[in-house]
Design a protein around this motif. Structure first.
Motif, PDB file in Angstrom:
ATOM      1  N   THR A 112      32.899  48.916  39.291  1.00 30.38           N
ATOM      2  CA  THR A 112      31.918  49.445  38.329  1.00 30.38           C
ATOM      3  C   THR A 112      30.962  48.368  37.828  1.00 30.38           C
ATOM      4  O   THR A 112      29.812  48.665  37.528  1.00 30.38           O
ATOM      5  CB  THR A 112      32.648  50.071  37.130  1.00 30.38           C
ATOM      6  OG1 THR A 112      33.584  49.110  36.643  1.00 30.38           O
ATOM      7  CG2 THR A 112      33.368  51.346  37.518  1.00 30.38           C
ATOM      8  N   TYR A 113      31.430  47.111  37.761  1.00 30.49           N
ATOM      9  CA  TYR A 113      30.569  46.045  37.240  1.00 30.49           C
ATOM     10  C   TYR A 113      29.699  45.432  38.330  1.00 30.49           C
ATOM     11  O   TYR A 113      28.971  44.469  38.092  1.00 30.49           O
ATOM     12  CB  TYR A 113      31.413  44.944  36.579  1.00 30.49           C
ATOM     13  CG  TYR A 113      32.552  44.443  37.438  1.00 30.49           C
ATOM     14  CD1 TYR A 113      32.324  43.580  38.491  1.00 30.49           C
ATOM     15  CD2 TYR A 113      33.858  44.856  37.197  1.00 30.49           C
ATOM     16  CE1 TYR A 113      33.359  43.141  39.294  1.00 30.49           C
ATOM     17  CE2 TYR A 113      34.906  44.416  37.994  1.00 30.49           C
ATOM     18  CZ  TYR A 113      34.648  43.561  39.040  1.00 30.49           C
ATOM     19  OH  TYR A 113      35.669  43.126  39.844  1.00 30.49           O
ATOM     20  N   CYS A 114      29.781  45.986  39.545  1.00 30.79           N
ATOM     21  CA  CYS A 114      29.051  45.412  40.679  1.00 30.79           C
ATOM     22  C   CYS A 114      28.118  46.430  41.331  1.00 30.79           C
ATOM     23  O   CYS A 114      26.939  46.172  41.509  1.00 30.79           O
ATOM     24  CB  CYS A 114      30.053  44.881  41.704  1.00 30.79           C
ATOM     25  SG  CYS A 114      29.323  43.921  43.037  1.00 30.79           S
ATOM     26  N   GLY A 163      30.118  38.369  50.454  1.00 37.50           N
ATOM     27  CA  GLY A 163      29.302  39.539  50.710  1.00 37.50           C
ATOM     28  C   GLY A 163      28.957  40.238  49.398  1.00 37.50           C
ATOM     29  O   GLY A 163      28.944  39.578  48.347  1.00 37.50           O
ATOM     30  N   GLY A 164      28.811  41.531  49.398  1.00 38.80           N
ATOM     31  CA  GLY A 164      29.479  42.589  50.128  1.00 38.80           C
ATOM     32  C   GLY A 164      30.909  42.180  50.473  1.00 38.80           C
ATOM     33  O   GLY A 164      31.451  41.281  49.867  1.00 38.80           O
ATOM     34  N   GLU A 165      31.457  42.867  51.424  1.00 36.80           N
ATOM     35  CA  GLU A 165      32.816  42.544  51.831  1.00 36.80           C
ATOM     36  C   GLU A 165      32.785  41.894  53.219  1.00 36.80           C
ATOM     37  O   GLU A 165      32.553  42.579  54.220  1.00 36.80           O
ATOM     38  CB  GLU A 165      33.691  43.818  51.821  1.00 36.80           C
ATOM     39  CG  GLU A 165      35.098  43.625  52.325  1.00 36.80           C
ATOM     40  CD  GLU A 165      35.768  42.341  51.794  1.00 36.80           C
ATOM     41  OE1 GLU A 165      35.778  42.092  50.580  1.00 36.80           O
ATOM     42  OE2 GLU A 165      36.291  41.573  52.636  1.00 36.80           O
ATOM     43  N   PRO A 166      33.052  40.593  53.288  1.00 34.11           N
ATOM     44  CA  PRO A 166      32.902  39.881  54.565  1.00 34.11           C
ATOM     45  C   PRO A 166      33.845  40.361  55.658  1.00 34.11           C
ATOM     46  O   PRO A 166      33.534  40.233  56.846  1.00 34.11           O
ATOM     47  CB  PRO A 166      33.162  38.416  54.202  1.00 34.11           C
ATOM     48  CG  PRO A 166      33.878  38.444  52.901  1.00 34.11           C
ATOM     49  CD  PRO A 166      33.425  39.680  52.191  1.00 34.11           C
ATOM     50  N   VAL A 225      40.938  36.100  46.779  1.00 27.57           N
ATOM     51  CA  VAL A 225      41.020  37.559  46.824  1.00 27.57           C
ATOM     52  C   VAL A 225      40.733  38.100  45.426  1.00 27.57           C
ATOM     53  O   VAL A 225      41.278  37.601  44.441  1.00 27.57           O
ATOM     54  CB  VAL A 225      42.415  38.016  47.316  1.00 27.57           C
ATOM     55  CG1 VAL A 225      42.519  39.534  47.293  1.00 27.57           C
ATOM     56  CG2 VAL A 225      42.683  37.483  48.724  1.00 27.57           C
ATOM     57  N   SER A 226      39.880  39.097  45.364  1.00 29.90           N
ATOM     58  CA  SER A 226      39.522  39.660  44.069  1.00 29.90           C
ATOM     59  C   SER A 226      40.481  40.785  43.718  1.00 29.90           C
ATOM     60  O   SER A 226      40.685  41.703  44.506  1.00 29.90           O
ATOM     61  CB  SER A 226      38.081  40.192  44.118  1.00 29.90           C
ATOM     62  OG  SER A 226      37.231  39.144  44.522  1.00 29.90           O
ATOM     63  N   LEU A 227      41.080  40.689  42.557  1.00 32.43           N
ATOM     64  CA  LEU A 227      41.985  41.745  42.087  1.00 32.43           C
ATOM     65  C   LEU A 227      41.965  41.726  40.564  1.00 32.43           C
ATOM     66  O   LEU A 227      42.234  40.699  39.952  1.00 32.43           O
ATOM     67  CB  LEU A 227      43.419  41.508  42.599  1.00 32.43           C
ATOM     68  CG  LEU A 227      44.432  42.548  42.100  1.00 32.43           C
ATOM     69  CD1 LEU A 227      44.170  43.919  42.720  1.00 32.43           C
ATOM     70  CD2 LEU A 227      45.861  42.112  42.422  1.00 32.43           C
ATOM     71  N   GLN A 247      32.297  38.499  33.150  1.00 34.35           N
ATOM     72  CA  GLN A 247      31.387  39.477  33.741  1.00 34.35           C
ATOM     73  C   GLN A 247      29.939  39.004  33.576  1.00 34.35           C
ATOM     74  O   GLN A 247      29.520  38.619  32.486  1.00 34.35           O
ATOM     75  CB  GLN A 247      31.566  40.832  33.051  1.00 34.35           C
ATOM     76  CG  GLN A 247      30.767  41.929  33.722  1.00 34.35           C
ATOM     77  CD  GLN A 247      30.492  43.100  32.789  1.00 34.35           C
ATOM     78  OE1 GLN A 247      30.947  43.126  31.645  1.00 34.35           O
ATOM     79  NE2 GLN A 247      29.731  44.056  33.274  1.00 34.35           N
ATOM     80  N   MET A 248      29.193  39.049  34.672  1.00 30.30           N
ATOM     81  CA  MET A 248      27.805  38.551  34.646  1.00 30.30           C
ATOM     82  C   MET A 248      26.813  39.701  34.833  1.00 30.30           C
ATOM     83  O   MET A 248      27.174  40.736  35.391  1.00 30.30           O
ATOM     84  CB  MET A 248      27.604  37.533  35.783  1.00 30.30           C
ATOM     85  CG  MET A 248      28.424  36.280  35.619  1.00 30.30           C
ATOM     86  SD  MET A 248      28.200  35.162  37.028  1.00 30.30           S
ATOM     87  CE  MET A 248      29.379  35.798  38.207  1.00 30.30           C
ATOM     88  N   PRO A 249      25.570  39.491  34.405  1.00 32.42           N
ATOM     89  CA  PRO A 249      24.558  40.544  34.558  1.00 32.42           C
ATOM     90  C   PRO A 249      24.028  40.601  35.988  1.00 32.42           C
ATOM     91  O   PRO A 249      22.898  40.213  36.259  1.00 32.42           O
ATOM     92  CB  PRO A 249      23.467  40.131  33.564  1.00 32.42           C
ATOM     93  CG  PRO A 249      23.641  38.669  33.385  1.00 32.42           C
ATOM     94  CD  PRO A 249      25.077  38.343  33.635  1.00 32.42           C
TER      95      PRO A 249
END
Ligand SMILES: C[S@@+](CC[C@H](N)C(=O)[O-])C[C@H]1O[C@@H](n2cnc3c(N)ncnc32)[C@H](O)[C@@H]1O
Length: 329
Positions: free
Chosen positions: A26-28, A68-71, A119-121, A190-192
């Motif tokens: 949601t934040y991306c 990425g995106g998702e590399p 890894v993002s989690l 969280q960044m803008p």
């Protein structure tokens, strides 16, 4: 050398391999409606390897991170890693991924020459994962993480963004879990950079909030400043060690003064900062048979436009046109 007008030297190259992703955090990204880069505009595998070769051989880049995106959605990823690993000098190579599919590819990526993964989690709760990513893939991420650790893509780092009302109560649980699984946890403010432009400074969870929450369960001792170097994460020793936790306070404690990064988008544009509003085109030169020296010169000139800071603190701050997914996070 990629030096900017403030004397900073870029040695770390972030390469976005695609703007597409199989999650919709949601934040991306918005749930739907985001325009993808057109296929002919995307760099081919050969073009990516050529640019990385120039960066490593001629411009002093010693670390390459694919993102990425998702590399992992890029079919040629393993081949690209293999070709970059054969460069002389050989750069350190890492991958920032959501982990989906890593279960199948971790060993092949290591064999091709990948050194590490992030890894993002964001959560340990499957229902919160679904709310935050709009997809039911929590288990796949956990399996991907284990595969990365078992393949030796270590230290496996876990990137977590805390969002108010969703997962902001999970910081201590996430840290206990990361320690138990031998992952190094790093929280990212969280960044803008969301495509929907929904970021609000007064709504975000700050590094200060995160540390307060962690300290309800753990004793945190700051790691020495000299150990941070140009790394964006400030790290704390947890309960006397050996485990560490990092916080990337991109908004409240930016690390621009020590920035050593340069970025390449999937369509061949150099960006000097996540928050840059200008880009420099390398694809046209690539496709008009420019020699390597000419491409290196364009890249060097691009770095002169690098700003002192992200500009987040300036009231006139403008969010870049491209969202994080198209810049390469
Ligand atoms: C854009 S993703 C790309 C790589 C890969 N798909 C992944 O999930 O790691 C890279 C990182 O950026 C983070 N990210 C995305 N949007 C963000 C935002 N607005 N603020 C802070 N971090 C963000 C993600 O959580 C992830 O850790």
């Amino acid at each position: 050398m990629l030096i900017d007008t403030f004397g900073r030297v870029a040695t770390d190259l972030r390469v976005s391999l695609t703007d597409r992703c199989n999650l919709r955090c949601t934040y991306c990204m918005p749930e739907e409606g985001l325009q993808w880069l057109a296929k002919p505009d995307l760099l081919t595998d050969d073009e990516i390897v050529r640019l990385i070769t120039i960066a490593v051989r001629d411009l002093g880049i010693d670390e390459v991170r694919f993102t990425g995106g998702e590399p992992l959605l890029r079919p040629g990823l393993t081949g690209i890693v293999e070709r970059v690993a054969a460069l002389d000098p050989r750069p350190q190579m890492s991958l920032t991924t959501n982990g989906i599919g890593l279960q199948r590819t971790a060993a092949a990526l290591r064999d091709a020459g990948l050194d590490r993964v992030n890894v993002s989690l964001d959560t340990l709760r499957p229902e919160v994962f679904q709310a935050m990513t709009r997809r039911k893939r929590h288990e796949d991420v956990l399996r991907g993480l284990e595969a990365a650790r078992d393949a030796g893509l270590t230290p496996v780092k876990v990137n977590t963004v805390l969002m108010p009302g969703l997962n902001d109560d999970e910081a201590p649980d996430l840290l206990a879990w990361a320690i138990a699984h031998d992952y190094e946890l790093r929280f990212i403010e969280q960044m803008p950079l969301d495509a929907q432009h929904g970021w609000k400074r007064d709504g975000m969870i700050t590094a200060g909030d995160i540390l307060t929450s962690l300290r309800t369960r753990f004793t945190l001792t700051p790691e020495g400043q000299e150990e941070r170097g140009s790394a964006p994460a400030e790290r704390w020793i947890v309960d006397g060690g050996p485990h560490r936790v990092g916080v990337i306070a991109s908004v409240t404690r930016p690390f621009c003064r020590a920035c050593d990064r340069t970025r390449l988008t999937a369509d061949g544009q150099v960006r000097t900062c996540l928050f840059a509003t200008e880009e420099t085109d390398l694809r046209t030169a690539l496709r008009s048979d420019a020699p390597d020296e000419e491409i290196a010169r364009i890249w060097q000139t691009a770095m002169w436009g690098k700003k002192a800071g992200s500009g987040l603190d300036d009231p006139s701050f403008l969010q870049p046109e491209r969202p994080m997914s198209a810049i390469g996070g």
